[in-house]
Enzyme design. Structure first.
Site, short mmCIF file in Angstrom:
data_model
loop_
_atom_site.label_atom_id
_atom_site.label_comp_id
_atom_site.label_asym_id
_atom_site.label_seq_id
_atom_site.Cartn_x
_atom_site.Cartn_y
_atom_site.Cartn_z
CE LYS A 73 -100.31 -120.41 -87.13
NZ LYS A 73 -100.13 -118.84 -86.99
CG ASN A 188 -99.69 -106.37 -94.57
OD1 ASN A 188 -99.29 -106.38 -93.39
ND2 ASN A 188 -100.65 -105.87 -95.14
CB VAL A 189 -94.71 -106.87 -92.19
CG1 VAL A 189 -93.86 -106.14 -90.77
CG2 VAL A 189 -95.90 -107.73 -91.74
P1 NAD Z 1 -95.91 -110.59 -97.41
O1 NAD Z 1 -96.26 -111.90 -98.33
O2 NAD Z 1 -96.85 -109.57 -97.75
O3 NAD Z 1 -94.48 -110.07 -98.06
C1 NAD Z 1 -93.15 -110.66 -97.89
C2 NAD Z 1 -92.17 -109.96 -98.82
O4 NAD Z 1 -90.84 -110.68 -98.37
C3 NAD Z 1 -92.41 -109.54 -100.02
O5 NAD Z 1 -91.88 -108.32 -100.20
C4 NAD Z 1 -91.27 -110.84 -100.91
O6 NAD Z 1 -90.78 -110.18 -102.01
C5 NAD Z 1 -90.29 -110.66 -99.74
N1 NAD Z 1 -89.12 -111.66 -99.80
C6 NAD Z 1 -89.50 -113.14 -100.02
N2 NAD Z 1 -88.49 -113.81 -99.87
C7 NAD Z 1 -87.36 -113.05 -99.83
C8 NAD Z 1 -85.98 -112.84 -99.49
N3 NAD Z 1 -85.59 -114.09 -99.69
N4 NAD Z 1 -85.37 -111.97 -99.20
C9 NAD Z 1 -86.15 -110.71 -99.33
N5 NAD Z 1 -87.19 -110.51 -99.32
C10 NAD Z 1 -88.07 -111.37 -99.63
O7 NAD Z 1 -95.51 -110.89 -95.97
P2 NAD Z 1 -95.98 -109.91 -94.74
O8 NAD Z 1 -97.33 -110.32 -94.26
O9 NAD Z 1 -95.45 -108.77 -94.88
O10 NAD Z 1 -95.03 -110.81 -93.57
C11 NAD Z 1 -93.69 -110.55 -93.49
C12 NAD Z 1 -93.23 -111.81 -92.22
O11 NAD Z 1 -93.85 -111.01 -91.12
C13 NAD Z 1 -93.46 -113.14 -92.45
O12 NAD Z 1 -92.36 -113.64 -91.51
C14 NAD Z 1 -94.80 -113.14 -91.40
O13 NAD Z 1 -94.76 -114.37 -90.66
C15 NAD Z 1 -94.57 -112.12 -90.37
N6 NAD Z 1 -95.55 -111.59 -89.80
C16 NAD Z 1 -96.43 -111.05 -90.52
C17 NAD Z 1 -97.74 -110.26 -89.84
C18 NAD Z 1 -98.84 -109.79 -90.77
O14 NAD Z 1 -99.75 -109.28 -90.09
N7 NAD Z 1 -98.87 -109.86 -91.94
C19 NAD Z 1 -97.92 -110.65 -88.46
C20 NAD Z 1 -96.81 -111.22 -87.90
C21 NAD Z 1 -95.74 -111.72 -88.42
#
Ligand code: NAD
Length: 373
Positions: A73, A188-189
């Site tokens: 990282k 995204n997820v």
């Molecule tokens: P993102 O920024 O695209 O989306 C995050 C979402 O969470 C948004 O809809 C936001 O409104 C919502 N959010 C924020 N605070 C919140 C709260 N208090 N209650 C409810 N919803 C809330 O992020 P992402 O890429 O979808 O990632 C989401 C999670 O998955 C993170 O923990 C990230 O570390 C993990 N993750 C993502 C990936 C990836 O490829 N994107 C890979 C592994 C893990």
């Protein structure tokens, strides 16, 4: 303080560029399985300790997904000026040049907080090697004439989360069709997990974002929810849905709960009120190991983050070796299905939690590789 043990960290490189003021570091936790893989986090407070912990998580995630990658990282300290786009790119370029001696031979970069496809493109160009970073724009080539940057818009993590949910349901002798699902987070997820789950007949009845939770017992329509989020800025404006506060998403009557937003959203306060039979950890560290153990003892099947959300790093590997998005999705499915099954079966046999069983498998894989290297 960085903790050292039998696995690492093998190397911590701190870099500074007096011309731009860039300050950053890369932690290479363990490379027994291959070059260390992990994102570049760019925040004002990022520290070597934080990055070392995240690098260790990557060691387990890559081993669990059976990738020829170790864990690493990077962190770049982002002062206020660093958030200006030109300044940010200048700093990313300086960082790429500074860590060139170890990249991509020992470390391969990826996006993390505040870095995305544009920063990865800049990083790879400054490094001079296209496979020095993954998560590059779709138009960037690894080889002349081959378009194979795979940004996270292809939804690899959500697709993997969907497959982990399918395997977990089958483990409890259920099919996804008709099962109810609640998802925390619609980024995204969360969006891709919903897409694939609804396509396979599951009913997504609850979704939250930072503005609240929408609940609709008959299930949301995926396209309509995307439209609402796009036009109104929140899922909490879905017509006809009951609107609740954000944390309520975990307490809805649903068979599967998917935390896909922030760390520690499932905690001492709400864990006891979860009605689901299955939790798929799409977010990183959505609960502490102690809470996870408590839920395991209460009979809830929890698929841990480093098993369930590995779709992103599997996609990185696909990009690194020059596969196209279609081949990438096939690889995500194959690896998530195989390893989720392996972990759930091992947990059943040993009566341990899926996290403990998964850690056991990942550690064994790394130890075996260390013996051979
Ligand atoms: P993102 O920024 O695209 O989306 C995050 C979402 O969470 C948004 O809809 C936001 O409104 C919502 N959010 C924020 N605070 C919140 C709260 N208090 N209650 C409810 N919803 C809330 O992020 P992402 O890429 O979808 O990632 C989401 C999670 O998955 C993170 O923990 C990230 O570390 C993990 N993750 C993502 C990936 C990836 O490829 N994107 C890979 C592994 C893990």
């Amino acid at each position: 303080m960085v903790e050292y043990d039998e696995f690492g960290p093998e190397k911590i490189l701190e870099v500074y560029d007096s011309k731009t003021g860039m300050r950053g570091f890369t932690v290479i936790d363990n490379t027994a399985l291959g070059p260390a893989k992990g994102g570049i986090r760019m925040t004002p407070s990022v520290s070597v300790d934080e990055v070392a912990k995240l690098a260790r998580t990557m060691t387990w995630k890559c081993a669990m997904a059976e990738l020829p990658f170790g864990g690493g990282k990077s962190g770049i300290i982002a002062d206020d000026r660093a958030m200006d786009r030109d300044r940010k790119m200048e700093i990313v370029r300086a960082f790429a040049k500074a860590i060139k001696p170890i990249c991509p031979s020992q470390y391969v970069a990826a996006p993390d907080m505040n870095t995305g496809e544009a920063e990865m493109a800049e990083f790879a160009l400054a490094n001079g090697r296209m496979n020095s970073a993954t998560g590059k724009p779709a138009t960037m080539c690894v080889r002349p004439g081959v378009k194979c940057g795979i940004p996270h818009e292809y939804g690899s993590t959500g697709y993997g989360v969907f497959h982990a949910a399918k395997v977990a349901a089958a483990h409890l002798k259920m099919g996804l069709k008709g099962l109810t699902v609640a998802i925390e987070g619609f980024g995204n997820v969360g969006t891709f997990a919903m897409k694939y789950l609804t396509e396979s007949g599951a009913k997504v009845v609850g979704i939250s974002d930072s503005k609240g939770t929408a609940y609709l017992p008959q299930g949301f329509d995926y396209n309509k929810m995307m439209e609402v989020k796009e036009s109104q800025g929140t899922v909490a404006k879905y017509p006809g849905a009951k609107i609740l506060d954000g944390p309520a998403v975990f307490e809805l009557p649903a068979d599967i709960v998917i935390p896909a937003a922030i760390p520690n959203s499932i905690n001492e306060k709400n864990a006891g009120r979860i009605k689901a039979k299955i939790i798929i950890e799409a977010a990183n560290i959505p609960m502490t190991p102690a809470t996870e153990e408590k839920l395991h003892k209460a009979g809830i099947l929890v698929v841990p983050d480093f098993v369930a959300n590995a779709g992103g790093v599997i996609s990185s590997y696909a990009e690194y070796v020059g596969k196209n998005p279609e081949q990438m999705l096939k690889l995500v499915e194959k690896k998530i299905v195989r390893n989720t099954k392996l972990v759930l079966e091992a947990a059943k046999k040993s009566k341990a939690s899926p996290r403990a069983a998964g850690m056991d498998i990942a550690m064994r894989r790394v130890r075996d590789a260390m013996k051979k290297s």
